[in-house]
Write an enzyme that holds these catalytic residues in place. Structure first.
Site, short mmCIF file in Angstrom:
data_model
loop_
_atom_site.label_atom_id
_atom_site.label_comp_id
_atom_site.label_asym_id
_atom_site.label_seq_id
_atom_site.Cartn_x
_atom_site.Cartn_y
_atom_site.Cartn_z
CB CYS A 1 -0.92 -0.01 1.23
SG CYS A 1 -1.98 1.44 1.32
CB CYS B 1 -0.72 2.59 4.05
SG CYS B 1 -2.14 1.89 3.24
CG ASP B 2 3.10 1.11 4.55
OD1 ASP B 2 2.62 1.59 5.59
OD2 ASP B 2 2.96 -0.08 4.21
#
Ligand code: NAP
Length: 319
Positions: free
Chosen positions: A135, A138-139
């Site tokens: 992701c 997200c990261d």
């Protein structure tokens, strides 16, 4: 309803969407049960820090999952460790089968999520949450990876789009694809080639990822020349596809060709009283915020459905 296997709502899956649905169902005074075979929190347990959930500039993923679980329990939702094996509709009642017996409910909310397809190379499992990610949103922005080179695997729209997104944070992005041409749409390919921070490695596969505590390098091999190369990299992002976990309703509801469940705007599937939320349903994005919104809508719609207050147009399935 007094039997402890009979519910108004059974939610299958305790990711953010399932926990939000359980919380809203309990607040609506519905007898509700959330079933989860693993840890509450679902896929967010595979992440480290979360920086895109409103209200928290940064929060540990496990902490957010625990807060959501406590919140759902606080209003009276039951959350139990149960593995679901199937869902049937008998008359107006749903029978949810689990490895610990059958439960019944007037409505069911499927929040079973999906799973990224894994690459299966050495180091992938070991470095999950330590630089191996599925992701980018997200990261990618995490301070730990900023201004370091990153490697992206895949040749589809996801890999190209996410690879371009990562150039905002990475010092350089190496995009590694196994064939001599990308599968991604032409327009995305054009944008990719215009981006000076992306280096494309075609006909190549990731062989290994490694480091000490965190990802520090990624080894690739060119399949045509057999040449092996090793990049210094802080992260490896894998985008080689995603599978919705829709098998427990495989013969019950309408799905698209990839197995994503079709719903209307109230999360109702093609079966009245059966709702689907989050990553298991067909939709544009797969974010925690989406899943939570879906869970809210489904719980409110389930309550209306039980009390016969859903209008016909609110029940029709689109798609
Ligand atoms: P995808 O289109 O199925 O592409 C997966 C990619 O991963 C392919 O390039 C495939 O290679 C590669 N791959 C598969 N298994 C592999 C393995 N074991 N090792 C190495 N590479 C492997 O998946 P996606 O990119 O996630 O897209 C899914 C769907 O969402 C598509 O319909 C896509 O159009 C859509 N989508 C659209 C957008 C957008 O329009 N902005 C953004 C994201 C996704 P091969 O090419 O060799 O098969």
């Amino acid at each position: 309803m007094s039997d402890d296997t009979q519910y108004d709502v059974i939610v299958i899956g305790a990711g953010p969407g399932g926990l939000a649905a359980g919380m809203y169902a309990a607040r609506a005074k519905l007898k509700s049960l959330v079933m989860e075979k693993g840890l509450p929190g679902g896929q967010i347990n595979n992440t480290g820090l979360i920086e895109d959930y409103p209200g928290f500039t940064s929060i540990d993923a496990r902490e957010l999952a625990q807060k959501m679980e406590e919140h759902a329990r606080h209003f009276g939702t039951e959350i139990r460790t149960l593995e679901t094996t199937g869902v049937k509709k008998i008359g107006d009642i749903f029978q949810v089968e689990t490895t610990a017996g059958a439960f019944t409910a007037r409505t069911v909310i499927l929040a079973t999520g999906g799973s990224p397809i894994y690459l299966g190379c050495p180091g992938e499992a070991e470095f999950q949450k330590k630089g191996v990610s599925y992701c980018a949103i997200c990261d990618g922005p995490l301070p730990l990876f900023r201004n370091k080179p990153m490697v992206v695997v895949g040749g589809g729209d996801s890999a190209v789009e996410e690879g371009m997104f990562l150039t905002k944070y990475a010092s350089k992005v190496y995009l590694v694809h196994r064939r001599d041409e990308l599968r991604a749409s032409r327009i995305l390919q054009d944008r990719l080639r215009e981006n000076p921070k992306i280096e494309l490695h075609l006909d190549s596969v990731v062989e290994k990822v490694g480091g000490s505590d965190q990802v520090e390098w990624v080894q690739i091999k060119n399949l045509k020349t057999q040449k092996v190369g090793k990049f210094d990299a802080g992260a490896l992002f894998i985008f080689i596809g995603f599978t919705p976990n829709s098998h427990i309703v495989k013969d019950l509801v309408k799905k698209d060709e990839k197995g994503y469940i079709l719903t209307n705007q109230n999360m109702m599937t093609s079966v009245p009283g059966l709702f689907a939320i989050g990553d298991v349903r067909r939709q544009l994005t797969r974010q925690i915020t989406n899943a939570v919104g879906d869970g809210t809508t489904a719980a409110v719609a389930a309550e209306k459905f039980i009390h016969g207050r859903l209008q016909a147009w609110e029940q029709s399935v689109v798609g």
